[in-house]
Enzyme design. Structure first.
Site, PDB file in Angstrom:
ATOM      1  N   HIS A  54      -3.409  -5.965   0.781  1.00 33.40           N
ATOM      2  CA  HIS A  54      -2.808  -5.993   2.166  1.00 33.40           C
ATOM      3  C   HIS A  54      -2.795  -7.450   2.496  1.00 33.40           C
ATOM      4  O   HIS A  54      -3.546  -7.929   3.411  1.00 33.40           O
ATOM      5  CB  HIS A  54      -3.468  -5.353   3.338  1.00 33.40           C
ATOM      6  N   CYS A  60       1.075  -1.213  -0.005  1.00 32.33           N
ATOM      7  CA  CYS A  60      -0.046   0.082  -0.202  1.00 32.33           C
ATOM      8  C   CYS A  60       0.794   1.208   0.138  1.00 32.33           C
ATOM      9  O   CYS A  60       1.478   1.688  -1.148  1.00 32.33           O
ATOM     10  CB  CYS A  60      -0.984  -0.090   1.330  1.00 32.33           C
ATOM     11  N   GLU A 107      -1.062  -8.980   4.650  1.00 37.10           N
ATOM     12  CA  GLU A 107      -0.849  -8.945   6.145  1.00 37.10           C
ATOM     13  C   GLU A 107      -2.020  -9.052   6.897  1.00 37.10           C
ATOM     14  O   GLU A 107      -2.171  -9.435   8.148  1.00 37.10           O
ATOM     15  CB  GLU A 107       0.380  -7.889   6.587  1.00 37.10           C
TER      16      GLU A 107
END
EC number: 6.3.5.3
Length: 231
Positions: A196, A86, A198
């Site tokens: 994302h 990002c 994660e």
């Protein structure tokens, strides 16, 4: 294998990245402040999402001049693994570690939801545990994720298989050129992506499809370094 999670003023996904490493592969991981000038002890560097330096001027524009970015450039040149997520992707393009730029979403609105990605290149250190063409569910959260580059750069990305992820056809959330969601450098050791991974390591959060990005990194590193790397 040692991981660094960079922290700029305004980073807000640094904890997510740290926890993702702990929860998926259990390797040593440390936060590294933007003033650091030595990343030599780390094998992989994560540049997290957020709003580095408040996104003043434009996303990533100030972060590219942070002291730590000189060390990131050196690490990339040495072949170490760099993953920008990002705002981290924006920082890597501003630092010219990746080509192109991220513009405002074509609807001029912040988009935050799950996104279906297609794995275009599973030959990078970050994607070897996926199948080429596989569809994965990874969340997005950005206002400036509209990837753009000139025609010559796009042709080069396509010919060199540097497009790592695309938004699945008909589901481009931001207007990115050629549905691009993530790219790599020519060497393949630097990847930037807007979604994302994660935030997609537990099914309870909606998807665990991001977990294999981190297992890919570890398995690639272990293969490269042999039995001595197993711990």
């Amino acid at each position: 294998m040692n991981f660094a999670v960079l922290v700029f003023p305004g980073s807000n996904c640094d904890i997510d990245c740290y926890k993702a490493i702990e929860d998926t592969i259990g390797q040593p991981v440390e936060y590294v402040w933007h003033t650091a000038d030595d990343l030599s002890k780390y094998d992989c560097i994560l540049v997290p999402g957020g709003f580095s330096y408040g996104d003043y001027l434009r996303c990533g524009a100030i972060a590219q001049f942070a002291n730590v970015m000189k060390a990131v450039v050196k690490a990339a040149e040495e072949g170490k693994y760099i993953l920008g997520i990002c705002n981290g992707f924006q920082v890597l393009t501003e630092a010219r570690l990746l080509p192109g730029a991220l513009l405002r979403n074509n609807g001029m609105k912040f988009r935050c939801h799950q996104a279906v990605l297609r794995v275009e290149n599973n030959a990078t250190p970050f994607t070897r545990d996926y199948a080429e063409g596989e569809l994965i569910n990874i969340p997005i959260a950005h206002g400036e994720g509209n990837y753009y580059c000139d025609d010559a750069t796009l042709k080069e990305l396509q010919e060199n298989k540097q497009i790592v992820f695309r938004y699945e056809a008909g589901n481009n959330p931001n207007g990115s050129l050629d549905d691009i969601a993530g790219i790599c450098n020519k060497a393949g050791n630097v990847v930037g992506m807007m979604p994302h991974p994660e935030r997609a390591i537990h099914e309870i959060l909606g998807s665990a499809d991001g977990k294999r990005m981190f297992t890919s990194i570890l398995s690639t590193w272990r293969e490269k370094h042999g039995a001595a790397a197993i711990r």
